[in-house]
Design a protein around this motif. Structure first.
Motif, PDB file in Angstrom:
ATOM      1  N   LYS A   1      90.926  27.045 133.375  1.00 13.16           N
ATOM      2  CA  LYS A   1      89.977  25.997 133.753  1.00 13.16           C
ATOM      3  C   LYS A   1      89.859  25.876 135.268  1.00 13.16           C
ATOM      4  O   LYS A   1      88.769  25.629 135.797  1.00 13.16           O
ATOM      5  CB  LYS A   1      90.387  24.665 133.126  1.00 13.16           C
TER       6      LYS A   1
ATOM      7  N   ARG B   1      87.619  13.973 132.383  1.00 12.76           N
ATOM      8  CA  ARG B   1      87.498  15.096 133.311  1.00 12.76           C
ATOM      9  C   ARG B   1      86.917  14.630 134.635  1.00 12.76           C
ATOM     10  O   ARG B   1      86.065  13.738 134.680  1.00 12.76           O
ATOM     11  CB  ARG B   1      86.589  16.177 132.713  1.00 12.76           C
TER      12      ARG B   1
ATOM     13  N   ARG C   1      86.494  26.023 137.487  1.00 13.40           N
ATOM     14  CA  ARG C   1      86.005  24.792 138.122  1.00 13.40           C
ATOM     15  C   ARG C   1      86.178  24.761 139.642  1.00 13.40           C
ATOM     16  O   ARG C   1      85.444  24.048 140.314  1.00 13.40           O
ATOM     17  CB  ARG C   1      86.699  23.573 137.506  1.00 13.40           C
TER      18      ARG C   1
ATOM     19  N   ALA D   1      91.482  19.898 135.758  1.00 12.68           N
ATOM     20  CA  ALA D   1      91.551  21.014 134.812  1.00 12.68           C
ATOM     21  C   ALA D   1      92.532  20.667 133.696  1.00 12.68           C
ATOM     22  O   ALA D   1      93.627  21.223 133.613  1.00 12.68           O
ATOM     23  CB  ALA D   1      91.992  22.291 135.534  1.00 12.68           C
TER      24      ALA D   1
END
Length: 215
Positions: free
Chosen positions: A165, A3, A169, A154
């Motif tokens: 996501k 990530r 984010r 994401a």
């Protein structure tokens, strides 16, 4: 896939914003209904191809009632260069009928009402809500799905997972324009077969490895 670090997300979007402060869709339109029509026609088609067809169609019919008056056969003639044009023509006319009968000829401003229109799925609704009404939605197409996963911004197994996501984010200040930046990044730089890492201005924050070298 690793990530993207949370502390890298803000400079990632700040860099994209600095390069393109006011991103816009590449679909051509002059009204909310024209935008809805163009997005509905763009499924599994290029924006270039849709624009070529709508440049001929919209001067003739660019309201729900005008398209209904045009009829199925004539509408198909205008959009026959677009993939799945027969299905899209039927869906578009059914959508026009609902807009006239239930919404006074206006495009509704809610996700529920938009997704109730034939041929309008979540992605199309998100584009209209974002581009026409300024809502911070994420229309996850193949480009955004790829960028979200490849960069580590994401990662997700489905478009809906990536969308959720991204909404979590992406910093609020960038949310309205984020889907434009990510689409353009995926379309022109972070391409499917060979990402152009050597041209990417956010490569520093991307978790994709190994980076593609310049040819």
């Amino acid at each position: 896939m690793r990530r993207m670090k949370r502390q890298d997300i803000e400079p990632f979007f700040a860099t994209l914003q600095a390069a393109n402060p006011h991103p816009v869709t590449e679909l051509e339109y002059t009204s909310v209904f024209e935008l809805l029509t163009a997005v509905l026609l763009s499924a599994q088609a290029t924006d270039v191809g849709v624009n070529k067809a709508t440049r001929q169609l919209f001067p003739v019919a660019n309201t729900p009632q005008a398209l209904l008056d045009l009829g199925l056969e004539r509408l198909e003639e205008y959009i026959k260069t677009i993939g799945l044009y027969r299905t899209k023509a039927r869906n578009l006319l059914q959508t026009c009928r609902i807009l006239v009968e239930q919404h006074g000829g206006q495009v509704p401003r809610t996700r529920e009402a938009l997704e109730a229109l034939p041929g309008v799925g979540r992605k199309t609704a998100n584009v209209v809500l974002n581009v026409a009404f300024g809502q911070p939605t994420m229309a996850v197409d193949t480009h955004i799905f790829r960028v979200g996963n490849r960069t580590g911004l994401a990662p997700g197994k489905t478009p809906l997972e990536v969308e959720k996501k991204l909404l979590q984010r992406v910093p609020e200040a960038y949310r309205v324009d984020a889907h434009h930046w990510l689409i353009l990044l995926g379309r022109y730089v972070c391409q499917a077969r060979k990402p152009r890492c050597w041209e990417c201005n956010v490569v520093t924050y991307c978790k994709y490895t190994p980076k593609t070298p310049a040819p």
